[in-house]
Design a protein around this motif. Structure first.
Motif, PDB file in Angstrom:
ATOM      1  N   SER A 424       0.891  -0.992  -0.152  1.00  0.00           N
ATOM      2  CA  SER A 424      -0.022   0.035  -0.079  1.00  0.00           C
ATOM      3  C   SER A 424       0.757   1.226   0.123  1.00  0.00           C
ATOM      4  O   SER A 424       1.802   1.413   0.962  1.00  0.00           O
ATOM      5  CB  SER A 424      -1.064   0.064   1.155  1.00  0.00           C
ATOM      6  OG  SER A 424      -1.547   1.379   1.079  1.00  0.00           O
ATOM      7  N   ALA A 438      -2.505   4.590  -0.218  1.00  0.00           N
ATOM      8  CA  ALA A 438      -2.503   4.352   1.297  1.00  0.00           C
ATOM      9  C   ALA A 438      -3.717   5.240   1.724  1.00  0.00           C
ATOM     10  O   ALA A 438      -3.990   6.513   1.681  1.00  0.00           O
ATOM     11  CB  ALA A 438      -1.148   4.909   1.737  1.00  0.00           C
ATOM     12  N   GLY A 439      -4.319   4.600   2.745  1.00  0.00           N
ATOM     13  CA  GLY A 439      -5.504   5.004   3.638  1.00  0.00           C
ATOM     14  C   GLY A 439      -6.851   5.136   2.661  1.00  0.00           C
ATOM     15  O   GLY A 439      -7.790   5.626   3.153  1.00  0.00           O
ATOM     16  N   GLY A 490      -5.128  -9.822   9.056  1.00  0.00           N
ATOM     17  CA  GLY A 490      -5.732  -9.131  10.113  1.00  0.00           C
ATOM     18  C   GLY A 490      -6.214 -10.151  11.165  1.00  0.00           C
ATOM     19  O   GLY A 490      -5.141 -11.047  11.468  1.00  0.00           O
ATOM     20  N   ILE A 521      -9.198  -0.935   4.275  1.00  0.00           N
ATOM     21  CA  ILE A 521      -8.318   0.165   4.231  1.00  0.00           C
ATOM     22  C   ILE A 521      -7.095  -0.737   4.350  1.00  0.00           C
ATOM     23  O   ILE A 521      -6.558  -1.088   5.367  1.00  0.00           O
ATOM     24  CB  ILE A 521      -8.148   1.128   5.245  1.00  0.00           C
ATOM     25  CG1 ILE A 521      -9.567   2.025   4.901  1.00  0.00           C
ATOM     26  CG2 ILE A 521      -7.011   2.323   4.996  1.00  0.00           C
ATOM     27  CD1 ILE A 521      -9.819   3.072   6.086  1.00  0.00           C
ATOM     28  N   ASN A 523      -3.666  -0.505   4.221  1.00  0.00           N
ATOM     29  CA  ASN A 523      -2.501  -0.318   5.004  1.00  0.00           C
ATOM     30  C   ASN A 523      -2.959  -0.118   6.583  1.00  0.00           C
ATOM     31  O   ASN A 523      -2.020   0.221   7.603  1.00  0.00           O
ATOM     32  CB  ASN A 523      -1.745   1.044   4.749  1.00  0.00           C
ATOM     33  CG  ASN A 523      -2.541   2.517   4.868  1.00  0.00           C
ATOM     34  OD1 ASN A 523      -3.737   2.158   4.592  1.00  0.00           O
ATOM     35  ND2 ASN A 523      -1.934   3.547   5.152  1.00  0.00           N
ATOM     36  N   GLN A 524      -4.411  -0.129   6.682  1.00  0.00           N
ATOM     37  CA  GLN A 524      -4.553  -0.306   8.257  1.00  0.00           C
ATOM     38  C   GLN A 524      -4.996  -1.729   8.746  1.00  0.00           C
ATOM     39  O   GLN A 524      -5.364  -1.881   9.896  1.00  0.00           O
ATOM     40  CB  GLN A 524      -5.986   0.481   8.339  1.00  0.00           C
ATOM     41  CG  GLN A 524      -5.510   2.053   8.457  1.00  0.00           C
ATOM     42  CD  GLN A 524      -6.760   2.905   8.649  1.00  0.00           C
ATOM     43  OE1 GLN A 524      -7.721   2.369   9.174  1.00  0.00           O
ATOM     44  NE2 GLN A 524      -6.753   4.153   8.231  1.00  0.00           N
ATOM     45  N   VAL A 525      -4.611  -2.797   7.875  1.00  0.00           N
ATOM     46  CA  VAL A 525      -5.005  -4.020   8.311  1.00  0.00           C
ATOM     47  C   VAL A 525      -3.547  -4.349   8.980  1.00  0.00           C
ATOM     48  O   VAL A 525      -2.355  -4.274   8.641  1.00  0.00           O
ATOM     49  CB  VAL A 525      -4.924  -4.993   6.902  1.00  0.00           C
ATOM     50  CG1 VAL A 525      -5.034  -6.702   7.336  1.00  0.00           C
ATOM     51  CG2 VAL A 525      -6.393  -4.817   6.053  1.00  0.00           C
ATOM     52  N   ASP A 526      -3.820  -5.221  10.267  1.00  0.00           N
ATOM     53  CA  ASP A 526      -2.530  -5.707  11.212  1.00  0.00           C
ATOM     54  C   ASP A 526      -2.141  -6.830  10.684  1.00  0.00           C
ATOM     55  O   ASP A 526      -2.352  -7.920  11.256  1.00  0.00           O
ATOM     56  CB  ASP A 526      -3.256  -5.582  12.496  1.00  0.00           C
ATOM     57  CG  ASP A 526      -2.221  -6.156  13.648  1.00  0.00           C
ATOM     58  OD1 ASP A 526      -0.954  -6.004  13.007  1.00  0.00           O
ATOM     59  OD2 ASP A 526      -2.552  -6.523  14.693  1.00  0.00           O
ATOM     60  N   ARG A 577       4.401  -7.255   7.621  1.00  0.00           N
ATOM     61  CA  ARG A 577       3.195  -6.235   7.579  1.00  0.00           C
ATOM     62  C   ARG A 577       3.085  -5.688   6.272  1.00  0.00           C
ATOM     63  O   ARG A 577       3.683  -5.934   5.297  1.00  0.00           O
ATOM     64  CB  ARG A 577       3.623  -5.232   8.937  1.00  0.00           C
ATOM     65  CG  ARG A 577       3.967  -5.725   9.917  1.00  0.00           C
ATOM     66  CD  ARG A 577       4.398  -4.639  10.781  1.00  0.00           C
ATOM     67  NE  ARG A 577       4.835  -5.072  12.054  1.00  0.00           N
ATOM     68  CZ  ARG A 577       5.537  -4.331  13.007  1.00  0.00           C
ATOM     69  NH1 ARG A 577       6.132  -3.178  12.767  1.00  0.00           N
ATOM     70  NH2 ARG A 577       5.496  -4.755  14.369  1.00  0.00           N
TER      71      ARG A 577
END
Length: 604
Positions: A424, A438-439, A490, A521, A523-526, A577
């Motif tokens: 991302s 990203a985002g 995630g 989103i 780049n917000q997936v862990d 990541r």
């Protein structure tokens, strides 16, 4: 009536006939252009329904008409196509055409500047071979259109790493300079030949590596330079590039299956029998020596006119390799890209045996044209180009290839340790035109890794537990072993499936279980990755034991280790990541028996 320049062989005449059949079947006299049924294309155009009239294929038809002695209809076609070129010097689309008569350049999403190269090439062929057959008025319009196309190419000045367009645009500008007596164009084009040669030498090979259709387009452009251009420096550079193109091709040519093995940077299909231009070039180069005395030109195609009018030749060692390809493992460095301040080599490994072949890239994306893991095999009674048995690794979002998924691997012989991650910003259906920033939220019902096995005789043997596996498939001359040691996206729970069908088996891992569409989103997936092993083992070889893949995650990087059935120790580092493309490359490390893999370039 104009008598076209004679072709030299029955095979050339057969190619011309097939091209003419294709054009005549699609000819629309009311439009003065080729017509075709519309189909979905995710890039550049929105003409997806009804009938459409392509400008590129129409110019090929005009060339074919001239080759078969019909200049009157050819001029009708040329008049319609040339009128559609943007000739406004101040226009951002100066010198190019839209794809279809039904869609203006302003309506495209976005316009395709490559059309100056594609149509410019065929206009140059028309002038080189048939200028005397055209009326003075038509010939003047063709010359003007070629000048506009060549100037558009100069303005764009594409990077020499864009292999097929770099080569084609070099021919167009050389041809325009020579035919139009334009010294400025000639000077630019001669300098460009040197830049293309230097780019290939510096990279080690071709950025558009092992790409069947684009290899043919590139070779056709280089042959055209040798055949038509008078400048000695251009011919010398073209000779050097042509030899590298042939050498690059035979690195992965597999005579027992009649296929190019993986990996591939750009391909629209998985069966060389469907790429008539490639088979035609090979047949001409090999002098129609078996097996190229009976290549399956499955359907008429206008594109066949181009190999028909080119003088195709290859070094003797290339012909020997085409007729009887060697076996064993080879590695090749294709190019470099920069990540974290250092040059990262893009390289491939290909393994060939008398019955099977497998190839992988060390790093790649899952754009629809990429083939980061691809292998073929032939059954005992298979006839060349009549059966196609292969395995391909894909990653799909909602059933289309997903460009934000990325691949890493290390291979020895028929054994691969692989990892899949996500970047991302990245791409969606198209790697460059459909960006997911990203985002930026996007929706998806499915994110799925798929090992596609295409063989009607393949069958699953033993347990069907893919995660962690292994699952073994019996495919006649080979056994395929697939294991997914770890999968994370995630906090979701991935689901693995083995899905047999009439002529195929799909071994897949779904990262978004359940039918519901989700908003994501990236780049917000862990954390997001899959790691596993793949083996292609000849059926009469010792089976060996497949140990588990050991995966360790340390912060942003995962390290996988695996001992192959042959006893080789493979180690792979890749991102754990979701990060940038540069972070994906920077994290990569591949080792075989504790030695980092470094592939050589093509010999210089």
């Amino acid at each position: 009536m104009h008598q076209p320049k004679p072709t030299t062989t029955d095979f050339d005449r057969r190619l011309i006939t097939l091209a003419r059949q294709s054009g005549d079947a699609a000819w629309d006299p009311a439009a003065g252009l080729i017509a075709e049924p519309s189909a979905y294309n995710p890039i550049h155009t929105r003409i997806w329904t009804g009938t459409r009239h392509p400008h590129r294929e129409s110019v090929l038809y005009a060339l074919t008409l001239l080759e078969t002695g019909e200049p009157a209809r050819a001029e009708v076609v040329l008049d319609r196509v040339l009128a559609a070129q943007d000739t406004e010097d101040a226009s951002p689309t100066y010198g190019i055409w839209s794809y279809y008569a039904e869609e203006s350049l302003a309506e495209m999403a976005p316009p395709d500047w490559n059309w100056a190269d594609f149509l410019g090439r065929d206009l140059a062929f028309i002038l080189f071979r048939h200028a005397a057959a055209l009326s003075p008025e038509c010939r003047g319009r063709v010359e003007t259109a070629l000048r506009h196309a060549a100037r558009s190419i100069v303005r764009r000045n594409v990077t020499m790493g864009y292999t097929n367009i770099a080569a084609k645009g070099t021919f167009v500008t050389l041809a325009a300079g020579q035919l139009l007596h334009d010294q400025q164009l000639t000077g630019y084009a001669l300098e460009r030949v040197g830049r293309l040669r230097d780019q290939i030498r510096d990279a080690g090979s071709f950025a558009e590596y092992n790409s069947p259709g684009y290899w043919a387009i590139t070779l056709e452009a280089i042959i055209a330079i040798r055949q038509h251009v008078e400048a000695p420096a251009a011919v010398e550079g073209a000779d050097w590039i042509a030899e590298r193109l042939w050498r690059h091709f035979i690195q992965r040519w597999h005579r027992p299956t009649g296929q190019l093995s993986g990996p591939m940077a750009r391909s629209y299909g998985d069966d060389l029998a469907d790429v008539g231009s490639v088979l035609a070039l090979l047949a001409k180069a090999a002098g129609r020596e078996a097996p190229f005395d009976d290549v399956p030109l499955r359907k008429p195609s206008l594109s066949l006119v181009v190999p028909a009018i080119l003088d195709v030749a290859a070094p003797e060692y290339v012909i020997d390799a085409l007729v009887d390809s060697p076996t064993g493992q080879l590695r090749e460095r294709f190019s470099h890209t920069t990540a974290a301040g250092r040059r990262h080599p893009v390289q491939g490994t290909t393994w060939r045996t008398p019955r099977a072949t497998l190839g992988t890239a060390n790093t790649s994306e899952f754009w629809l044209q990429r083939r980061p893991l691809l292998g073929y095999w032939a059954g005992t009674d298979d006839r060349l180009w009549q059966q196609n048995r292969h395995v391909r690794l894909r990653f799909c979002k909602d059933d289309h290839d997903f460009s934000s998924a990325v691949f890493s691997s290390v291979q020895v012989a028929g054994h691969v340790l692989w990892a899949v991650g996500f970047i991302s910003p990245g791409g969606d259906e198209h790697i460059g035109l459909h960006k997911i920033e990203a985002g930026q939220p996007f929706t998806a019902r499915s994110l799925k890794l798929i090992f596609e096995v295409r063989d009607p005789d393949a069958a699953v043997r033993g347990p069907r537990t893919l995660l962690p596996g292994p699952v073994e498939l019996d495919a006649g001359p080979v056994r395929l072993r697939i294991a997914v040691a770890a999968a994370r996206f995630g906090d979701l729970r991935p689901q693995a499936r083995i899905e047999p069908a009439e002529d195929r088996i799909d071994a897949s891992v779904e990262l978004l279980p359940g039918p519901a569409e989700r908003e994501l989103i990236m780049n917000q997936v862990d954390g997001g990755y899959l790691v596993g092993s793949f083996s292609m083992i000849e059926s009469d070889a010792p089976a060996g034991s497949t140990g588990p893949v050991e995966v360790a995650v340390d912060g942003a990087v995962l390290t996988a280790r695996w001992t192959t059935p042959d006893g080789n120790r493979l180690e792979l580092s890749a991102p754990a990541r979701i990060g940038t493309a540069e972070q994906h490359l920077a994290a990569y490390r591949g080792l075989v028996d504790d030695v980092e893999v470094e592939a050589p370039p093509l010999a210089r």
